[in-house]
Scaffold this motif. Structure first.
Motif, PDB file in Angstrom:
ATOM      1  N   UNK A 488       0.810  -1.222   0.000  1.00  0.00           N
ATOM      2  CA  UNK A 488       0.000   0.000   0.000  1.00  0.00           C
ATOM      3  C   UNK A 488       0.844   1.273   0.000  1.00  0.00           C
ATOM      4  N   UNK A 489       2.138   1.179   0.354  1.00  0.00           N
ATOM      5  CA  UNK A 489       2.977   2.380   0.354  1.00  0.00           C
ATOM      6  C   UNK A 489       4.439   1.986   0.316  1.00  0.00           C
ATOM      7  N   UNK A 490       5.223   2.729  -0.470  1.00  0.00           N
ATOM      8  CA  UNK A 490       6.680   2.605  -0.486  1.00  0.00           C
ATOM      9  C   UNK A 490       7.264   4.012  -0.596  1.00  0.00           C
ATOM     10  N   UNK A 491       8.249   4.313   0.245  1.00  0.00           N
ATOM     11  CA  UNK A 491       8.815   5.662   0.276  1.00  0.00           C
ATOM     12  C   UNK A 491      10.275   5.580   0.660  1.00  0.00           C
ATOM     13  N   UNK A 492      11.072   6.497   0.102  1.00  0.00           N
ATOM     14  CA  UNK A 492      12.487   6.579   0.441  1.00  0.00           C
ATOM     15  C   UNK A 492      12.845   8.023   0.737  1.00  0.00           C
ATOM     16  N   UNK A 493      13.643   8.236   1.763  1.00  0.00           N
ATOM     17  CA  UNK A 493      14.016   9.588   2.178  1.00  0.00           C
ATOM     18  C   UNK A 493      14.715  10.323   1.038  1.00  0.00           C
ATOM     19  N   UNK A 494      14.200  11.469   0.605  1.00  0.00           N
ATOM     20  CA  UNK A 494      14.809  12.198  -0.514  1.00  0.00           C
ATOM     21  C   UNK A 494      16.152  12.827  -0.160  1.00  0.00           C
ATOM     22  N   UNK A 495      16.383  13.079   1.128  1.00  0.00           N
ATOM     23  CA  UNK A 495      17.641  13.715   1.520  1.00  0.00           C
ATOM     24  C   UNK A 495      18.684  12.708   1.992  1.00  0.00           C
ATOM     25  N   UNK A 496      18.353  11.407   1.906  1.00  0.00           N
ATOM     26  CA  UNK A 496      19.323  10.380   2.265  1.00  0.00           C
ATOM     27  C   UNK A 496      19.625  10.270   3.736  1.00  0.00           C
ATOM     28  N   UNK A 515      -1.080   6.179   1.247  1.00  0.00           N
ATOM     29  CA  UNK A 515      -1.338   4.772   0.958  1.00  0.00           C
ATOM     30  C   UNK A 515      -2.216   4.629  -0.290  1.00  0.00           C
ATOM     31  N   UNK A 516      -1.939   3.576  -1.050  1.00  0.00           N
ATOM     32  CA  UNK A 516      -2.833   3.176  -2.129  1.00  0.00           C
ATOM     33  C   UNK A 516      -3.648   1.995  -1.620  1.00  0.00           C
ATOM     34  N   UNK A 517      -4.850   2.268  -1.134  1.00  0.00           N
ATOM     35  CA  UNK A 517      -5.677   1.189  -0.593  1.00  0.00           C
ATOM     36  C   UNK A 517      -6.766   0.774  -1.576  1.00  0.00           C
ATOM     37  N   UNK A 531      16.753   3.655   3.996  1.00  0.00           N
ATOM     38  CA  UNK A 531      16.260   4.893   4.619  1.00  0.00           C
ATOM     39  C   UNK A 531      14.864   5.249   4.102  1.00  0.00           C
ATOM     40  N   UNK A 532      14.021   4.241   4.171  1.00  0.00           N
ATOM     41  CA  UNK A 532      12.644   4.417   3.728  1.00  0.00           C
ATOM     42  C   UNK A 532      11.766   3.348   4.343  1.00  0.00           C
ATOM     43  N   UNK A 533      10.580   3.198   3.808  1.00  0.00           N
ATOM     44  CA  UNK A 533       9.656   2.208   4.368  1.00  0.00           C
ATOM     45  C   UNK A 533       8.795   1.597   3.270  1.00  0.00           C
ATOM     46  N   UNK A 534       8.276   0.432   3.579  1.00  0.00           N
ATOM     47  CA  UNK A 534       7.238  -0.217   2.781  1.00  0.00           C
ATOM     48  C   UNK A 534       6.152  -0.672   3.742  1.00  0.00           C
ATOM     49  N   UNK A 535       4.919  -0.286   3.445  1.00  0.00           N
ATOM     50  CA  UNK A 535       3.780  -0.668   4.282  1.00  0.00           C
ATOM     51  C   UNK A 535       2.966  -1.706   3.529  1.00  0.00           C
ATOM     52  N   UNK A 536       2.706  -2.828   4.188  1.00  0.00           N
ATOM     53  CA  UNK A 536       1.951  -3.911   3.560  1.00  0.00           C
ATOM     54  C   UNK A 536       0.736  -4.242   4.417  1.00  0.00           C
ATOM     55  N   UNK A 537      -0.312  -4.654   3.741  1.00  0.00           N
ATOM     56  CA  UNK A 537      -1.502  -5.167   4.425  1.00  0.00           C
ATOM     57  C   UNK A 537      -1.660  -6.639   4.061  1.00  0.00           C
TER      58      UNK A 537
END
Length: 592
Positions: A488-496, A515-517, A531-537
């Motif tokens: 539902x979501x994947x993001x990476x820090x733009x400033x590292x 989130x894309x639900x 340096x980011x996250x992935x959210x899963x359902x």
């Protein structure tokens, strides 16, 4: 009137074919999976899949042992081959695989990557979780229903064994009218058009006592070949290709076909909205189905797989050959166009959209899983090297990997995973309580290693896998056993910059996590960026003990995983029919 009734019966059978077949074939006793349901004289399981035909019992025999390949390289092979035998069946067939382990002084299990194991969680192939390991000289019989169509593969649960050659394709076909994108292609030759991408190491990892993290792959292959695998096509026709990244280490692969565009139609065995791509990015364990139209002039064109991560600089090539073309000239010309093209921007599985919208429901509670490489500090006199019985008071156990890995080990919420002393699925009461710890309550266990577990509070579970990035600059690929995950979501820090738990929770509080639900891709393998996250359902609707693991993290370190327990009670008849562990204990459990 008779004609009308006949037509109605055909329609009902077509629309209910999958569900009816699965329910009628669900095992009700420990022996039903081994009954021969094939009454036809044609015993082949690789066949055109049809409606209203009884599923077949597809039997395979695997002998896993060290061999020397034709190239002179040592390998761990299946029936003398690497990759192993291709499994091609129809949906609802029963797959029976008898595995004999002939690797001296090594245990073995086989995991069926992406297979849901509905009703057969004890066939998932995770040692000391769903089964006892297959000891040297022993034989184990796997049996399960191919309940869902798609592109899958099988491999040793051991990262070393898989890297040394224990893997192969597993394709589950269905009647063509049920394929959502069958109108996009004319040919689906799952035997000829499946590309298994693997990495080759300069020496065997199996049995190697040195730190394997310093060993880099020195070659890549497609279906066991470094440059001669051929895909034959006819001009004007479209073909479905099945791409599988069968590499166990952190080696994402870019794939493109010279002068041809691809249309992505499935990821991890699940159909997606068609997406045009010149290049696709496939992470370890991921599968991607693409359609390629032979729209160019008659000739030969290169298919290139280019490694990144630990495989940076490595390539493997195959040939796309138009009918009537003499491909020998390609070997002299080389891959000039592909080599000179610097634009390798790619489509990845987590960028895609599910073909069907997800039904809306209440938002589940988010469970935080912080991933990072940590250095575990301890004093020399903290280490107790004795084999310890329960009667002897003991100090906390610090595995050798913690002392050898000065750069740290990858952990989840500050814990490395410990395999249970007894198979969790089969004998949960035998698992020692002081070996376990629950997600969110890790501080109650003082050991750096524990059987990290969680039980979903509801049917839907949301996990936030946050790659904090304080101890490394690596991305990590995770595989979810048995259960499918909505990305539902994947993001990476733009400033590292690294991201802490407090910073992530602040993003959640400020509603900055998008989130894309509605139509998230449904996958079993996904990446958590540096340096980011992935959210899963995850819909926890299948009983079993399911591992969520970072396979590549365990090559030269301690396992990185969480065990998701969906309550179940295994029938005694099944437990009695399975091999017993005897006095076997994993080395880390023995030392604990």
């Amino acid at each position: 009137m008779k004609l009308l009734v006949c037509c109605l019966m055909i329609i009902v059978n077509i629309s209910n074919n999958g569900k009816a077949s699965i329910e009628s074939f669900t095992p009700t006793s420990s022996g039903i999976l081994f009954e021969d349901t094939t009454k036809n004289s044609d015993q082949s399981c690789h066949r055109p899949c049809k409606f209203n035909v009884k599923p077949r019992r597809c039997y395979y025999s695997f002998v896993i042992e060290p061999t020397i390949q034709e190239s002179g390289r040592p390998a761990i092979s299946i029936n003398g081959m690497s990759p192993g035998p291709a499994i091609n069946v129809c949906v609802n067939d029963v797959i029976v695989v008898e595995v004999k382990n002939k690797i001296p002084d090594q245990d073995e299990t086989i995991h069926w990557h992406g297979v849901e194991q509905r009703g057969t969680p004890h066939m998932d192939g995770v040692p000391m979780v769903t089964q006892c390991p297959i000891a040297y000289g022993a034989t184990y019989k796997y049996a399960f229903i191919a309940s869902s169509p798609g592109t899958f593969f099988y491999h040793s649960d051991s990262v070393s064994h898989q890297s040394d050659g224990v893997y192969g394709s597993l394709i589950v076909n269905q009647p063509q009218p049920l394929e959502p994108h069958s109108s996009l292609y004319g040919y689906d030759r799952s035997t000829e058009n499946t590309l298994l991408i693997a990495a080759v190491f300069p020496q065997l990892l199996t049995g190697n006592l040195e730190d394997a993290s310093g060993m880099q792959p020195n070659a890549m292959t497609i279906n066991g070949d470094e440059g001669n695998f051929k895909i034959f096509v006819m001009q004007g026709f479209a073909y479905r290709l099945r791409l599988i990244n069968a590499i166990a280490v952190e080696c994402p692969v870019l794939v493109r076909i010279e002068r041809h565009e691809m249309v992505v139609i499935a990821t991890d065995g699940r159909s997606v909205k068609p997406a045009a791509a010149r290049t696709v990015l496939i992470y370890p364990g991921e599968r991607m189905d693409v359609v390629v139209r032979a729209s160019q002039e008659t000739g030969g064109y290169w298919v290139r797989a280019r490694g990144t991560g630990v495989c940076a600089g490595l390539v493997a090539d195959a040939m796309l050959i138009y009918s009537g073309f003499n491909y020998t000239s390609m070997l002299h010309q080389g891959q000039n166009e592909l080599a000179q093209d610097s634009d390798w921007s790619a489509v990845s599985g987590q960028m895609l959209e599910s073909l069907q919208d997800v039904a809306e429901g209440p938002d589940p509670k988010t469970v935080y899983l912080g991933i990072d490489k940590n250095v575990v500090n301890f004093k020399e006199n903290d280490v107790d090297f004795r084999y310890i019985s329960d009667a002897i008071p003991k100090k906390p156990f610090y595995p050798a990997s913690l002392a050898l890995k000065e750069s740290g080990v990858v952990q989840i919420n500050g814990k490395s995973f410990l395999y249970p002393n007894s198979p969790m699925l089969l004998y949960p009461r035998d698992v020692k309580a002081d070996f376990t710890c629950k997600v969110g309550e890790e501080a109650k266990n003082q050991e750096p290693q524990c059987v990290l577990t969680m039980e979903p509070e509801g049917e839907m579970l949301e996990l936030a896998l946050v790659n904090e990035g304080f101890g490394s600059n690596d991305s990590y690929t995770f595989h979810m056993h048995g259960l499918s995950a909505q990305i539902v979501a994947t993001w990476q820090s733009p400033d590292g910059k690294p991201i802490s738990r407090e910073e992530f929770e602040k993003l959640m509080e400020d509603q900055k996590v998008v989130r894309n639900i509605r139509n998230p891709p449904v996958k079993d393998t996904f990446v958590v960026p540096n340096k980011g996250y992935t959210i899963v359902r995850i819909r926890a609707d299948q009983a079993g003990s399911w591992l969520l693991e970072c396979r590549a993290c365990a090559l030269s370190s301690l396992p990185t995983a969480v065990l998701i327990n969906v309550p179940q009670k295994m029938p005694k008849s099944i437990i009695k029919s399975l091999a017993k562990c005897g006095n076997y204990r994993p080395p880390d459990v023995l030392l604990n």
